[in-house]
Write a protein that holds these residues in place. Structure first.
Motif, PDB file in Angstrom:
ATOM      1  N   LEU A 113       0.815  -1.043   0.063  1.00  0.00           N
ATOM      2  CA  LEU A 113       0.135  -0.007   0.114  1.00  0.00           C
ATOM      3  C   LEU A 113       0.821   1.134   0.080  1.00  0.00           C
ATOM      4  O   LEU A 113       0.397   2.180  -0.588  1.00  0.00           O
ATOM      5  N   ASP A 114       2.144   1.166   0.402  1.00  0.00           N
ATOM      6  CA  ASP A 114       2.959   2.500   0.623  1.00  0.00           C
ATOM      7  C   ASP A 114       3.454   2.772  -0.643  1.00  0.00           C
ATOM      8  O   ASP A 114       3.521   3.752  -1.076  1.00  0.00           O
ATOM      9  N   ALA A 115       3.794   1.408  -1.520  1.00  0.00           N
ATOM     10  CA  ALA A 115       4.108   1.692  -2.964  1.00  0.00           C
ATOM     11  C   ALA A 115       3.108   2.221  -3.689  1.00  0.00           C
ATOM     12  O   ALA A 115       3.120   3.175  -4.707  1.00  0.00           O
ATOM     13  N   ALA A 116       1.720   1.481  -3.584  1.00  0.00           N
ATOM     14  CA  ALA A 116       0.498   2.293  -4.322  1.00  0.00           C
ATOM     15  C   ALA A 116       0.379   3.621  -4.099  1.00  0.00           C
ATOM     16  O   ALA A 116       0.075   4.508  -4.936  1.00  0.00           O
ATOM     17  N   ARG A 117       0.524   4.117  -2.708  1.00  0.00           N
ATOM     18  CA  ARG A 117       0.203   5.265  -2.644  1.00  0.00           C
ATOM     19  C   ARG A 117       1.222   6.488  -3.315  1.00  0.00           C
ATOM     20  O   ARG A 117       0.707   7.534  -3.617  1.00  0.00           O
ATOM     21  N   ARG A 118       2.531   5.915  -3.382  1.00  0.00           N
ATOM     22  CA  ARG A 118       3.615   6.965  -4.236  1.00  0.00           C
ATOM     23  C   ARG A 118       3.207   7.031  -5.481  1.00  0.00           C
ATOM     24  O   ARG A 118       3.554   8.180  -6.245  1.00  0.00           O
ATOM     25  N   HIS A 119       2.244   6.248  -5.993  1.00  0.00           N
ATOM     26  CA  HIS A 119       1.835   6.526  -7.633  1.00  0.00           C
ATOM     27  C   HIS A 119       0.346   6.871  -7.863  1.00  0.00           C
ATOM     28  O   HIS A 119       0.043   7.200  -8.797  1.00  0.00           O
ATOM     29  N   LEU A 120      -0.358   7.375  -6.554  1.00  0.00           N
ATOM     30  CA  LEU A 120      -1.851   7.474  -6.822  1.00  0.00           C
ATOM     31  C   LEU A 120      -2.009   8.761  -6.693  1.00  0.00           C
ATOM     32  O   LEU A 120      -1.654   9.470  -6.100  1.00  0.00           O
ATOM     33  N   ALA A 121      -3.035   9.085  -7.821  1.00  0.00           N
ATOM     34  CA  ALA A 121      -3.397  10.632  -7.855  1.00  0.00           C
ATOM     35  C   ALA A 121      -4.369  11.045  -6.874  1.00  0.00           C
ATOM     36  O   ALA A 121      -5.204   9.921  -6.323  1.00  0.00           O
ATOM     37  N   PRO A 122      -4.623  12.351  -6.383  1.00  0.00           N
ATOM     38  CA  PRO A 122      -5.820  12.470  -5.356  1.00  0.00           C
ATOM     39  C   PRO A 122      -6.809  12.126  -5.905  1.00  0.00           C
ATOM     40  O   PRO A 122      -7.303  12.091  -6.796  1.00  0.00           O
ATOM     41  N   GLY A 123      -7.862  11.359  -4.931  1.00  0.00           N
ATOM     42  CA  GLY A 123      -9.197  10.804  -5.209  1.00  0.00           C
ATOM     43  C   GLY A 123      -9.108   9.422  -6.076  1.00  0.00           C
ATOM     44  O   GLY A 123      -9.927   8.961  -6.206  1.00  0.00           O
ATOM     45  N   GLY A 124      -7.769   8.854  -6.277  1.00  0.00           N
ATOM     46  CA  GLY A 124      -7.404   7.564  -6.882  1.00  0.00           C
ATOM     47  C   GLY A 124      -7.976   6.375  -6.181  1.00  0.00           C
ATOM     48  O   GLY A 124      -8.230   6.726  -4.735  1.00  0.00           O
ATOM     49  N   ARG A 125      -8.185   5.325  -6.861  1.00  0.00           N
ATOM     50  CA  ARG A 125      -8.521   4.166  -5.935  1.00  0.00           C
ATOM     51  C   ARG A 125      -7.208   3.006  -5.980  1.00  0.00           C
ATOM     52  O   ARG A 125      -6.600   2.670  -7.118  1.00  0.00           O
ATOM     53  N   VAL A 126      -7.244   2.171  -5.250  1.00  0.00           N
ATOM     54  CA  VAL A 126      -6.299   1.057  -5.105  1.00  0.00           C
ATOM     55  C   VAL A 126      -7.070  -0.226  -5.092  1.00  0.00           C
ATOM     56  O   VAL A 126      -7.835  -0.327  -4.239  1.00  0.00           O
ATOM     57  N   LEU A 127      -6.700  -1.246  -5.884  1.00  0.00           N
ATOM     58  CA  LEU A 127      -6.992  -2.585  -5.795  1.00  0.00           C
ATOM     59  C   LEU A 127      -6.020  -3.454  -5.426  1.00  0.00           C
ATOM     60  O   LEU A 127      -5.108  -3.707  -6.105  1.00  0.00           O
ATOM     61  N   VAL A 128      -6.040  -4.068  -4.223  1.00  0.00           N
ATOM     62  CA  VAL A 128      -5.059  -5.023  -3.435  1.00  0.00           C
ATOM     63  C   VAL A 128      -5.566  -6.147  -2.959  1.00  0.00           C
ATOM     64  O   VAL A 128      -6.717  -6.179  -2.485  1.00  0.00           O
ATOM     65  N   GLY A 129      -4.916  -7.275  -3.388  1.00  0.00           N
ATOM     66  CA  GLY A 129      -5.310  -8.528  -2.710  1.00  0.00           C
ATOM     67  C   GLY A 129      -4.369  -9.294  -1.996  1.00  0.00           C
ATOM     68  O   GLY A 129      -3.095  -9.187  -2.653  1.00  0.00           O
ATOM     69  N   ASP A 130      -4.803  -9.935  -0.918  1.00  0.00           N
ATOM     70  CA  ASP A 130      -3.729 -10.577  -0.332  1.00  0.00           C
ATOM     71  C   ASP A 130      -4.485 -11.719   0.636  1.00  0.00           C
ATOM     72  O   ASP A 130      -5.481 -11.668   0.794  1.00  0.00           O
ATOM     73  N   ALA A 131      -3.547 -12.501   1.254  1.00  0.00           N
ATOM     74  CA  ALA A 131      -4.246 -13.467   2.145  1.00  0.00           C
ATOM     75  C   ALA A 131      -4.412 -13.089   3.499  1.00  0.00           C
ATOM     76  O   ALA A 131      -3.953 -12.112   4.157  1.00  0.00           O
ATOM     77  N   TYR A 132      -5.304 -14.063   4.055  1.00  0.00           N
ATOM     78  CA  TYR A 132      -5.632 -13.786   5.327  1.00  0.00           C
ATOM     79  C   TYR A 132      -5.990 -15.154   6.119  1.00  0.00           C
ATOM     80  O   TYR A 132      -6.125 -16.102   5.203  1.00  0.00           O
ATOM     81  N   TRP A 133      -5.842 -15.144   7.331  1.00  0.00           N
ATOM     82  CA  TRP A 133      -6.341 -16.662   7.886  1.00  0.00           C
ATOM     83  C   TRP A 133      -7.936 -16.688   8.375  1.00  0.00           C
ATOM     84  O   TRP A 133      -8.115 -16.004   9.008  1.00  0.00           O
ATOM     85  N   GLU A 134      -8.427 -17.451   7.609  1.00  0.00           N
ATOM     86  CA  GLU A 134      -9.778 -17.732   8.127  1.00  0.00           C
ATOM     87  C   GLU A 134     -10.017 -18.496   9.381  1.00  0.00           C
ATOM     88  O   GLU A 134     -11.129 -17.901  10.118  1.00  0.00           O
ATOM     89  N   ARG A 135      -9.225 -19.252   9.923  1.00  0.00           N
ATOM     90  CA  ARG A 135      -9.230 -19.641  11.216  1.00  0.00           C
ATOM     91  C   ARG A 135      -7.822 -19.784  11.724  1.00  0.00           C
ATOM     92  O   ARG A 135      -6.776 -19.841  10.742  1.00  0.00           O
TER      93      ARG A 135
END
Length: 245
Positions: A124-146
């Motif tokens: 997300l830090d990397a995405a922030r460096r490239h994002l225009a004001p009002g822009g959107r980030v689409l990010v996908g990552d793992a998490y533990w369901e249990r």
């Protein structure tokens, strides 16, 4: 075994290199590229599946992708030419964490590529460096369901549960405006496609010097999935905006 061959095979029968089906990809892109004239960046784009879908859907979108795999980018360029969108796509062969652009982007994508940045928040830090004001980030990552087993952690690494993952994203300065939790069918389809594509190639090419190793790769991965992390692994995809510009 040729690493690019394995990478290419594992993606052969699945829409994107993440546990998301076609409809989920469509919905997520619609929420991210909502105007239809955005400049879009994909950090860790691989064969640029997300970008190609966006470009074919939106004739006024322009896009750039960054990846370290030259063969994957070559396949992306060939596909873009076949689709007639190559004039609106620029691909960069370099480390996504080191990519720099003189102009910001209206949408930044990075789905299933957090390993290139050292985790979700650095992504997300990397995405922030490239994002225009009002822009959107689409990010996908793992998490533990249990709570995962020791074997699952050893195979996949360290993640948090769903609530903690989202809380960390929010505390890092982002507001979710849409999200998707991959379903059991999406998660299983992804693994069956991953292992099945590699195994099929190995069985279809018994005389190839990499055939036996490819079959072993598929067998090992399938065992790790079924015996290790299937019951605990989840995948979260978020559409985010900066909480404050």
């Amino acid at each position: 075994m040729d690493r690019d061959l394995i990478s290419r095979l594992t993606r052969a029968d699945h829409p994107v290199n993440s546990p998301l089906d076609d409809e989920s990809v469509r919905r997520l892109l619609r929420r991210t590229v909502h105007r239809g004239d955005e400049r879009v960046l994909d950090l860790g784009c691989g064969e640029a599946a997300w970008l190609l879908r966006t470009l074919t859907t939106h004739p006024d979108v322009t896009a750039e992708g960054v990846d370290t795999s030259a063969p994957a980018l070559a396949r992306a360029r060939k596909e873009a030419t076949g689709l007639g969108v190559d004039g609106r796509l620029v691909l960069h062969h370099q480390d996504a964490a080191e990519f720099a652009s003189p102009r910001p982007f209206d949408a930044v994508l990075s789905v299933g590529a957090s390993h290139a940045f050292g985790g979700l928040l650095p992504t997300l830090d990397a995405a922030r460096r490239h994002l225009a004001p009002g822009g959107r980030v689409l990010v996908g990552d793992a998490y533990w369901e249990r709570e995962p087993s020791t074997a699952a952690r050893e195979t996949l690494g360290e993640y948090e549960d769903l609530a903690t993952t989202v809380d960390r994203v929010v505390a890092h300065g982002w507001t979710p405006v849409f999200g998707h939790l991959s379903t059991r069918q999406e998660l299983d389809d992804f693994e069956w496609c991953w292992t099945g594509s590699v195994a099929t190639w190995a069985l279809d090419h018994p005389e190839h010097p990499d055939s036996a190793e490819a079959l072993e790769v598929a067998t090992t991965h399938r065992s790790q999935w079924l015996h290790g992390y299937r019951d605990s692994f989840g995948f979260l995809t978020l559409v985010l905006r900066r909480t404050s510009e």
